[in-house]
Design a protein around this motif. Structure first.
Motif, short mmCIF file in Angstrom:
data_model
loop_
_atom_site.label_atom_id
_atom_site.label_comp_id
_atom_site.label_asym_id
_atom_site.label_seq_id
_atom_site.Cartn_x
_atom_site.Cartn_y
_atom_site.Cartn_z
N UNK A 81 -73.57 13.07 -38.80
CA UNK A 81 -72.74 14.28 -38.89
C UNK A 81 -71.34 13.90 -39.35
N UNK A 82 -70.64 14.79 -40.06
CA UNK A 82 -69.29 14.48 -40.57
C UNK A 82 -68.24 14.41 -39.45
N UNK A 83 -67.14 13.71 -39.75
CA UNK A 83 -66.03 13.61 -38.80
C UNK A 83 -65.07 14.79 -38.98
N UNK A 84 -64.94 15.26 -40.22
CA UNK A 84 -64.08 16.40 -40.55
C UNK A 84 -64.95 17.55 -41.07
N UNK A 85 -64.50 18.82 -40.86
CA UNK A 85 -65.30 19.96 -41.36
C UNK A 85 -65.35 19.98 -42.88
N UNK A 86 -66.50 20.40 -43.41
CA UNK A 86 -66.71 20.50 -44.86
C UNK A 86 -66.64 21.97 -45.27
N UNK A 87 -65.80 22.25 -46.28
CA UNK A 87 -65.60 23.62 -46.82
C UNK A 87 -65.31 24.65 -45.71
N UNK A 88 -64.32 24.38 -44.84
CA UNK A 88 -64.05 25.35 -43.77
C UNK A 88 -63.50 26.68 -44.29
N UNK A 89 -62.91 26.66 -45.52
CA UNK A 89 -62.37 27.90 -46.09
C UNK A 89 -63.46 28.82 -46.63
N UNK A 90 -64.65 28.27 -46.90
CA UNK A 90 -65.75 29.08 -47.46
C UNK A 90 -66.85 29.39 -46.45
N UNK A 100 -77.05 28.24 -36.87
CA UNK A 100 -77.20 26.83 -36.47
C UNK A 100 -77.39 25.94 -37.69
N UNK A 101 -76.42 26.04 -38.60
CA UNK A 101 -76.43 25.22 -39.82
C UNK A 101 -75.12 24.46 -39.90
N UNK A 102 -75.20 23.18 -40.23
CA UNK A 102 -74.00 22.35 -40.34
C UNK A 102 -74.00 21.62 -41.67
N UNK A 103 -72.93 21.80 -42.48
CA UNK A 103 -72.81 21.00 -43.71
C UNK A 103 -72.57 19.53 -43.33
N UNK A 104 -73.32 18.62 -43.95
CA UNK A 104 -73.23 17.20 -43.60
C UNK A 104 -72.42 16.41 -44.63
N UNK A 105 -72.70 16.63 -45.91
CA UNK A 105 -71.93 15.94 -46.96
C UNK A 105 -72.12 16.65 -48.30
N UNK A 106 -71.22 16.35 -49.24
CA UNK A 106 -71.31 16.91 -50.60
C UNK A 106 -71.52 15.78 -51.59
N UNK A 107 -72.32 16.06 -52.61
CA UNK A 107 -72.52 15.09 -53.69
C UNK A 107 -72.68 15.86 -55.00
N UNK A 108 -71.75 15.66 -55.93
CA UNK A 108 -71.72 16.39 -57.21
C UNK A 108 -71.81 17.89 -56.94
N UNK A 109 -72.86 18.52 -57.40
CA UNK A 109 -72.99 19.97 -57.18
C UNK A 109 -73.99 20.31 -56.07
N UNK A 110 -74.19 19.38 -55.15
CA UNK A 110 -75.12 19.58 -54.04
C UNK A 110 -74.36 19.59 -52.70
N UNK A 111 -74.84 20.42 -51.78
CA UNK A 111 -74.32 20.44 -50.41
C UNK A 111 -75.49 20.12 -49.47
N UNK A 112 -75.40 18.98 -48.81
CA UNK A 112 -76.45 18.57 -47.87
C UNK A 112 -76.15 19.20 -46.51
N UNK A 113 -77.13 19.88 -45.95
CA UNK A 113 -76.93 20.55 -44.67
C UNK A 113 -78.02 20.14 -43.67
#
Length: 574
Positions: A81-90, A100-113
């Motif tokens: 799990x990430x240490x900082x929130x991902x895309x908190x503004x969106x 019960x969904x958590x963004x884990x990391x971003x890569x190029x145009x993908x969002x891993x959840x």
């Protein structure tokens, strides 16, 4: 992997989830049918995954593993799990929490959840529109995801805090009458509060829960690996409602607050069948409640798992092979005596033998063994039950505890008449058990004729195998604790706890017994007939080859099973 293809795949396979769980042995056919019937008659659209966990038929961890396997999706644990929130503004806290969904990391145009319920199509589509990124799903444990969302996107509110927010302060405050207490104890927030306290105990591998009211606070403490740890507790004004809820679950009288009460709760939590023994006692500021959690499935009935090495197992099996006589297991409360006796009973339990036990209370139900629960309130005492079961033609009798001379004498008489008798006694070590029986009034000539062996034990915490650290102790320590001698002259290395995620930072995981077995011989019998003291008996026992609890503990410390500090903590010889 696009969202649309994942959703279609999930919708196709959702019907197969139940069958997959049954095939994997995680769920019975009967339980599956019950959940499906509940879902059919349910007014809301609760996913079958949530129903399985809510009913206690499946743990969240097992469910996550099976979902990941069934859908060929990655299983993501809390370490990723990430240490900082991902895309908190969106992405809003409310949306993530609800689904019960958590963004884990971003890569190029993908969002891993990571999500706990992969059968929800709306949430993934909504995330794709909100972020403009292609969603790559993974599976995780529901509670871990919720905690991470709270930590990263929320205001830090705990699960207990959320429950307490829904309890009316006015209702909780003040002295309640019985009817009001019943109403409060039956309300959803208090029910959820008590369930959460028990769930946290299960998750932390606690053996006991202590709920203790004081003048200005209510304490909740969990005994994990024999040591109490304080947990999050409700406010003091909810104390009567929480305790009343537990008493209702244990079928106790909630109107009686002046006398101690004992009860039992049978509950299924995270796929485990738990027996919970409940004890209440009145204190200055209300009733103190202790819940002892007994997991039927995890009880170890193998000597090796309990901490016996091959030398001790051979000695004990030789004692159990004697067709008559007594084996006494001794130690303080909570030292694992009953579990050791259950392992001995399991060893003796054959089709050719009849086994009967008299216990207070019956801790675990064993197949093929007749177990009797003592009920002093109706006159069914240890002595009374023993007189009756001797006429039941048993081969093996187990008596929960020798509490008085009458019980001890019946045990001695039973072993004289050709029965194997197993029992427990509260003494510090094996040698002092012999003097205790003489002091109780058991005749010395009967004791020498019937006693085969005494086993004394304590429980020490096991070092966590993932983070234990080896070190070389100071020469003074090696000399003081006789470690060189016990290690047969080899180089001495000890191990210490450091703490990691696997052991919740304690450095220990589980417990193991340190043991001494005093096997009777002619010289020991002569000492008993002379009414020798415990010290003289110990000297003769050690000359006959007995290894003391302290020595057994040091050998386990040298092997990295436990730490030397744990051995010193529980043994008087140290």
């Amino acid at each position: 992997m696009s969202v649309s293809s994942t959703v279609v795949k999930n919708e196709v396979d959702s019907d197969a989830l139940g069958d997959a769980l049954v095939s994997a042995g995680c769920l019975t056919e009967t339980d599956l049918q019950r959940v499906q019937q509940m879902k059919e008659v349910s007014a809301d659209d609760t996913p079958i995954t949530q129903l399985l966990v809510r009913l206690g038929l499946l743990s969240e961890t097992v469910l996550a593993k099976q979902l990941a396997s069934l859908l060929s999706l990655p299983l993501i644990d809390a370490k990723q799990f990430p240490v900082q929130p991902i895309l908190p503004d969106k992405l809003s806290f409310r949306f993530l929490k609800e689904h019960k969904i958590l963004p884990v990391r971003m890569s190029e145009n993908h969002l891993h959840i990571v999500q706990s319920d992969p059968f929800e199509s709306f949430a993934l589509t909504a995330m794709q529109h909100a972020t403009g990124l292609e969603i790559v799903p993974g599976i995780g444990v529901s509670t871990e995801i919720e905690n991470a969302i709270e930590r990263l996107y929320g205001q830090g509110n705990s699960q207990m805090g959320n429950i307490l927010a829904s309890v009316s302060t006015d209702e909780a405050a003040g002295e309640q009458d019985i009817e009001q207490l019943k109403d409060m104890a039956s309300e959803a927030p208090v029910i959820r509060l008590v369930n959460l306290i028990i769930l946290r105990a299960v998750e932390s591998r606690a053996s006991d829960i202590h709920i203790e009211p004081f003048e200005n606070s209510l304490k909740v403490r969990y005994r994990v690996d024999g040591v109490l740890q304080e947990g999050e507790a409700p406010p003091i004004n909810l104390s009567p409602a929480v305790i009343s809820r537990i008493k209702i679950m244990a079928r106790l009288n909630i109107a009686e607050r002046r006398l101690p009460q004992d009860g039992r709760i049978e509950q299924r939590i995270q796929g485990k069948d738990l027996d919970i023994r409940v004890s209440t006692v009145p204190t200055m500021y209300g009733e103190s409640v202790v819940l002892r959690l007994l997991d039927r499935e995890s009880v170890a009935l193998e000597f090796k798992e309990l901490g016996f090495d091959q030398q001790l197992i051979s000695k004990l099996q030789a004692v159990l092979a004697i067709p008559h006589g007594m084996l006494i297991v001794t130690g303080p409360t909570g030292s694992g005596k009953t579990t050791t006796l259950y392992a001995a009973l399991s060893n003796l339990n054959t089709e050719q033998s009849k086994l009967i036990t008299v216990e207070d209370p019956v801790e675990y139900q064993l197949d093929g063994i007749n177990q009797i629960q003592v009920k002093p309130s109706i006159g069914l005492s240890f002595a009374g039950a023993l007189r009756s079961i001797v006429r039941q033609d048993p081969d093996v009798i187990m008596v929960g505890e020798m509490r008085d001379l009458e019980t001890a004498r019946i045990c001695v008489q039973s072993s004289l008449t050709g029965h194997i008798v197993l029992s427990t006694l509260h003494t510090n070590d094996a040698a002092s058990s012999l003097t205790r029986l003489l002091e109780m009034g058991v005749e010395d000539y009967l004791l020498t004729s019937t006693l085969n062996a005494v086993l004394a034990q304590r429980l020490v915490r096991r070092l966590c195998l993932h983070c234990r650290e080896a070190y070389t102790p100071l020469p003074e320590i090696i000399s003081e604790f006789r470690l060189q001698e016990l290690n047969l002259g080899e180089a001495v290395h000890l191990y210490r706890p450091t703490g990691c995620e696997q052991c919740n930072g304690t450095g220990y995981h589980g417990r193991v017994a340190i043991i001494e077995i005093l096997v009777m011989n002619d010289e020991l019998r002569r000492q008993i007939l002379k009414h020798a003291d415990a010290g003289a008996i110990l000297v003769v026992a050690r000359q006959s080859g007995m290894r003391t609890m302290y020595e057994d503990g040091c050998i386990k410390a040298l092997a990295g099973v436990t730490s030397i500090e744990e051995v010193i903590r529980v043994t008087q010889e140290a």
